[in-house]
Scaffold this motif. Structure first.
Motif, PDB file in Angstrom:
ATOM      1  N   GLN A 285     -16.865 -34.097 -20.523  1.00 15.80           N
ATOM      2  CA  GLN A 285     -15.756 -32.774 -20.806  1.00 15.80           C
ATOM      3  C   GLN A 285     -16.596 -32.390 -22.995  1.00 15.80           C
ATOM      4  O   GLN A 285     -17.163 -33.276 -23.435  1.00 15.80           O
ATOM      5  CB  GLN A 285     -14.667 -33.292 -21.155  1.00 15.80           C
ATOM      6  N   THR A 350     -12.730 -26.500  -9.067  1.00 17.33           N
ATOM      7  CA  THR A 350     -12.162 -25.931  -8.811  1.00 17.33           C
ATOM      8  C   THR A 350     -10.805 -26.806  -9.396  1.00 17.33           C
ATOM      9  O   THR A 350     -10.561 -26.882 -11.086  1.00 17.33           O
ATOM     10  CB  THR A 350     -11.336 -25.735  -7.400  1.00 17.33           C
ATOM     11  N   LYS A 351     -10.958 -28.574  -8.327  1.00 20.41           N
ATOM     12  CA  LYS A 351      -9.954 -29.303  -9.204  1.00 20.41           C
ATOM     13  C   LYS A 351      -9.949 -29.615 -10.804  1.00 20.41           C
ATOM     14  O   LYS A 351      -9.138 -29.763 -11.592  1.00 20.41           O
ATOM     15  CB  LYS A 351      -9.972 -30.331  -8.536  1.00 20.41           C
ATOM     16  N   TYR A 352     -11.028 -29.900 -11.077  1.00 18.54           N
ATOM     17  CA  TYR A 352     -11.813 -30.187 -12.454  1.00 18.54           C
ATOM     18  C   TYR A 352     -12.291 -28.945 -12.958  1.00 18.54           C
ATOM     19  O   TYR A 352     -13.287 -29.656 -14.255  1.00 18.54           O
ATOM     20  CB  TYR A 352     -12.288 -31.561 -12.370  1.00 18.54           C
ATOM     21  N   ALA A 353     -12.748 -27.606 -12.828  1.00 19.80           N
ATOM     22  CA  ALA A 353     -13.174 -26.345 -13.600  1.00 19.80           C
ATOM     23  C   ALA A 353     -12.025 -27.207 -14.965  1.00 19.80           C
ATOM     24  O   ALA A 353     -13.753 -26.653 -16.096  1.00 19.80           O
ATOM     25  CB  ALA A 353     -12.249 -25.554 -12.657  1.00 19.80           C
ATOM     26  N   ASP A 354     -10.894 -26.904 -15.024  1.00 16.50           N
ATOM     27  CA  ASP A 354     -10.628 -26.970 -16.553  1.00 16.50           C
ATOM     28  C   ASP A 354     -10.943 -28.034 -17.695  1.00 16.50           C
ATOM     29  O   ASP A 354     -11.236 -27.888 -18.542  1.00 16.50           O
ATOM     30  CB  ASP A 354      -8.755 -26.523 -16.718  1.00 16.50           C
ATOM     31  N   PHE A 355     -11.813 -29.018 -16.594  1.00 17.04           N
ATOM     32  CA  PHE A 355     -11.299 -30.209 -17.738  1.00 17.04           C
ATOM     33  C   PHE A 355     -13.088 -29.632 -18.325  1.00 17.04           C
ATOM     34  O   PHE A 355     -13.832 -30.121 -19.035  1.00 17.04           O
ATOM     35  CB  PHE A 355     -11.547 -31.479 -16.625  1.00 17.04           C
ATOM     36  N   ARG A 357     -14.105 -27.506 -19.295  1.00 14.67           N
ATOM     37  CA  ARG A 357     -14.342 -26.012 -19.813  1.00 14.67           C
ATOM     38  C   ARG A 357     -14.597 -24.836 -19.305  1.00 14.67           C
ATOM     39  O   ARG A 357     -15.275 -24.015 -19.742  1.00 14.67           O
ATOM     40  CB  ARG A 357     -14.833 -26.613 -21.841  1.00 14.67           C
ATOM     41  N   GLY A 358     -14.961 -24.781 -17.876  1.00 13.26           N
ATOM     42  CA  GLY A 358     -15.597 -23.411 -16.686  1.00 13.26           C
ATOM     43  C   GLY A 358     -16.845 -23.029 -17.478  1.00 13.26           C
ATOM     44  O   GLY A 358     -16.830 -22.207 -17.533  1.00 13.26           O
ATOM     45  N   GLN A 361     -18.248 -21.354 -13.962  1.00 16.53           N
ATOM     46  CA  GLN A 361     -17.828 -20.845 -14.040  1.00 16.53           C
ATOM     47  C   GLN A 361     -18.029 -19.709 -14.516  1.00 16.53           C
ATOM     48  O   GLN A 361     -18.228 -18.137 -14.187  1.00 16.53           O
ATOM     49  CB  GLN A 361     -16.118 -20.509 -14.147  1.00 16.53           C
TER      50      GLN A 361
END
Length: 806
Positions: A285, A350-355, A357-358, A361
């Motif tokens: 992260q 997907t599942k850990y995209a937010d973890f 911090r994008g 993407q």
């Protein structure tokens, strides 16, 4: 009669489909609880079970079918299901740690291996009883029933990919057991309620086992997941590997390289990803963005970016994206991450995209699902930096656990592709363990030197810089090396910049071209010319011959002739690897089991007549079994890169071989009224076809690599179909001839063919690691020819003249 034939076709279709799904599922389970090179044992065990079943059917005859044909099939389908459940429940709980034989001298694991072989063979034995019985009772409709058998097996090879991806290896075995109970319901009327209840219970247990940890699999002690199972938060299965993701941890990890000890900051939040219990990757992260995350600047894997900032970068085997983040931290302008496992890519997107911090993407990050070599063949972009950090599922280095596993990313042809995809001043970096007595790092260096010489490089030694360090959080108690190979020579300014950076981070410069810092162990491999390098390799304790696409066993550093000379017993040469020990031990054990459960029952109950002709018949059917499996396994491997990975190669190639062999078997009777004439035409044609494909297939594959996946699948099936069609004809034709001239030898023909096929799966590994897949195919063709010639000129040939003319 037609209804009875339809029932038998449905029975054998479902049984064959279940057998193939079980076989592939067990390979995935074995890969996790043992190592990948153990998976070839599943092939041997399956064939052994079917061979033992054929002997049992032969010697017990009508006594075995007391109660009626349908009741016999139902009863043994029931046992097939129960045996499958017993195998998947018990085998993972057997203490079989083959690396203990090397590291601790505990050879009691040979007994554990024997128990594993027997338990895994039980369901295949009962499946063999069902299939053999149905075929033997098919009568005039044998063609339709046999075709259903082959269609079921072919579809099973494809279905296994979907079943494992959605249910996992353990639950897939429960699904197979439920399927076998469905066969029992269709087959038997006496206990149909019992079979229906069992089918419903197993069908209900399948999703329950898939979604819970009620039947956990345990990694062996040599894998990093050992006794870390309590940290796992999420598990995914794929035909390539099983993925286990931990909850958020605050630990230092070196992730296929080395994290500098000079980093004194806190460990960032991260999720460790285990692949088949080993091969650590992870998701770190970042502090907002990777560029602002200090720890990412302290990994040795980022060394190439020190002299190539703002790089166009390619990361092969990106896993959870650690190397992608390292590249971004060093201000790479665009990063392409390639990984063979779609499940891993999907998790970080997907599942850990937010973890994350994008991070994945971002517009300057491109993630691609592909096998690394296949990506390079399809993509013509050039890169400033190509990085491969510990790319494999290698977790038992000292024991040599992966000596028998194929890795196409470390072959000589792969090195040619890396150099071809570099910008003129581009760098390719490899992060690998650096042992006290170098072997894989040395082999990697020699491979790169030969690739540089092939493109006309005058002084390859000027194109290398090697760093080493024992990093924080390294699973192995050994240093790692970062081998950097530059398309153009390193300049003095670049080396000085790298040296300052390495010194500031407590990394050791093991080699650089200007001679100020040189590791005496590595320098000879970098600086020697072709003749001197040949002498070094010949005298070196390990086999450092570069791996090739035809012989892609990068971690096979042990010479087989050292084993046969018994150097390991005298304490000379390298300690024999675990891969070699398990291969030889399984060979001996499977040989003994084959003799006990296939040949000995026949010897006791079906004595071979003393008349002449036995030798030719026995050699012929042994040659068919050995030749078939050698060619089949070689073809499975040769299409790995072409089809995009081992899972797809197994599914598509095995499907094509089974289907085409089935058509060949069905066509053998109509080819000629004389079985001997059929054999005498088909086997020479087969030998020629195999020899041609062994020479020309690599070139054809290279020309067709740009096709879409559907086109490549069709092309692979097209290459395989003629060989499979011809390989399907000699066995039924030989059986027809034996039935005419020496019917008492028919059971022996089945039994000897089964034993030879069982042993062939192990022999193929020995041939491939030593000679390569092309030579293995050619040897398979020669085996066919030798068996045919001995058959032709034996007394069995002469005794067959009268019946044939009649």
């Amino acid at each position: 009669m037609r209804n009875e034939s339809t029932i038998r076709s449905v029975q054998i279709f479902l049984l064959a489909l279940g057998v193939l799904v079980l076989e592939v599922s067990l390979t995935r389970v074995f890969s996790f609880i043992m190592f990948h090179h153990m998976t070839y044992l599943v092939i041997s065990v399956a064939l052994l079970g079917f061979g033992a079943a054929s002997s049992a059917l032969t010697i017990r005859g009508d006594a075995e079918t007391r109660g009626g044909t349908e009741d016999f099939v139902a009863r043994n389908a029931w046992r097939f299901g129960l045996g499958t459940v017993a195998a998947i429940v018990v085998i993972p709980r057997i203490r079989f740690y083959p690396e203990d034989m090397i590291l601790r001298g505990d050879y009691s694991h040979f007994f554990s291996l024997l128990i594993v072989l027997v338990l895994a063979g039980i369901p295949f034995y009962f499946a063999g009883l069902c299939v053999g019985h149905i075929l033997s009772r098919a009568g005039e409709r044998i063609n339709r029933v046999y075709f259903s058998d082959l269609i079921g097996a072919a579809l099973g090879s494809l279905t296994s990919l979907l079943v494992i991806s959605h249910l996992g290896g353990t639950a897939a075995c429960f699904a197979v057991a439920a399927l076998t109970m469905l066969v029992a319901i269709v087959s038997g009327a006496r206990h149909r309620v019992r079979y229906a209840v069992a089918c419903l219970v197993l069908a209900a247990l399948t999703p329950f086992v898939a979604r819970t940890n009620v039947l956990p699999l345990y990694a062996p002690p040599d894998k990093p997941l050992f006794r870390n199972e309590d940290t796992i938060e999420h598990t995914e299965w794929h035909p390539i590997t099983r993925i286990d993701v931990t909850r958020v941890l605050h630990r230092h990890h070196s992730y296929g390289g080395a994290l500098s000890w000079d980093y004194s900051g806190p460990a960032p939040p991260q999720r460790v990803i285990y692949q088949d219990g080993g091969a650590l990757t992870g998701i770190i992260q970042p502090n907002g963005q990777p560029e602002a995350t200090p720890v990412l600047g302290h990994y040795m894997q980022g060394s190439a970016f020190v002299i190539r900032p703002h790089a166009q970068a390619l990361v092969i085997g990106c896993g959870g994206g650690v190397d992608v983040m390292i590249a971004l931290h060093h201000r790479a302008r665009h990063v392409v991450g390639v990984d063979i496992n779609p499940k891993t890519i999907d998790l970080v997107r997907t599942k850990y995209a937010d973890f994350a911090r994008g991070t994945f993407q971002r517009e300057d990050v491109e993630l691609v699902v592909s096998e690394g070599r296949h990506f390079l063949t399809k993509d013509d972009r050039r890169f400033d930096v190509i990085q491969l950090s510990g790319v494999d599922t290698f977790t038992a280095l000292a024991a040599g656990a992966y000596a028998l596993t194929e890795y196409y990313i470390y072959t000589r042809e792969a090195m040619d592709q890396y150099l071809a995809h570099l910008e003129p001043d581009g760098i390719v970096g490899f992060s690998r363990p650096l042992l006290k007595q170098p072997r894989e790092t040395a082999k990697l260096i020699i491979t790169a030197v030969e690739a540089l010489e092939a493109i006309g490089t005058r002084r390859p030694a000027d194109h290398f810089v090697i760093l080493s360090a024992r990093g924080k959080g390294t699973y192995f108690a050994m240093p790692w090396g970062q081998v950097m190979i530059k398309r153009s020579p390193f300049t003095r300014q670049e080396v000085e910049r790298l040296t300052r950076w390495a010194t500031a981070h407590d990394f050791h410069v093991a080699y650089e071209p200007f001679g100020n810092r040189v590791d005496s162990q590595l320098a000879p491999f970098v600086r020697s010319g072709p003749e001197e390098r040949g002498r070094i390799m010949e005298d070196y304790v390990f086999d450092l011959t570069p791996a090739t696409d035809d012989r892609p066993f990068f971690f096979q550093y042990y010479r087989w002739d050292d084993f046969w000379k018994l150097k390991w017993l005298r304490g000379e040469g390298p300690v024999i690897t675990m891969g070699a020990i398990v291969l030889l031990a399984s060979f001996v054990q499977v040989l003994i089991l084959s003799a006990l459960f296939v040949l000995y029952p026949l010897y006791r109950k079906v004595p071979a007549a003393r008349k002449g002709g036995r030798t030719g018949i026995f050699v012929y059917f042994a040659a068919l079994g050995l030749g078939f499996i050698v060619i089949e396994v070689a073809l499975l491997q040769k299409f790995t890169v072409f089809l995009g990975g081992p899972a797809y190669s197994m599914a598509i190639t095995l499907f094509a071989i089974l289907l085409s062999s089935g058509f060949g078997a069905l066509a053998s009777k109509s080819f000629s009224a004389s079985p001997l004439r059929t054999v005498s035409v088909v086997i020479p044609l087969l030998a020629v076809a195999v020899l041609v494909e062994s020479v020309a297939l690599d070139g054809w594959i290279e020309r067709l690599m740009d096709l879409p996946r559907s086109g490549r699948c069709a092309a692979a099936a097209g290459f395989v179909f003629p060989l499979g069609f011809l390989m399907g004809m000699p066995f039924p034709s030989g059986l027809r001839l034996v039935h005419r001239v020496r019917p008492e030898l028919s059971p022996w023909s089945w039994g000897i063919n089964a034993c030879a096929t069982v042993m062939g799966s192990v022999v193929t590994m020995m041939l491939s690691t030593t000679l390569g897949f092309n030579r293995a195919m050619q040897i398979g063709a020669v085996v066919y020819l030798v068996g045919w010639l001995i058959f032709l000129f034996s007394r069995g040939r002469r005794s067959g003249e009268a019946p044939s003319s009649a």
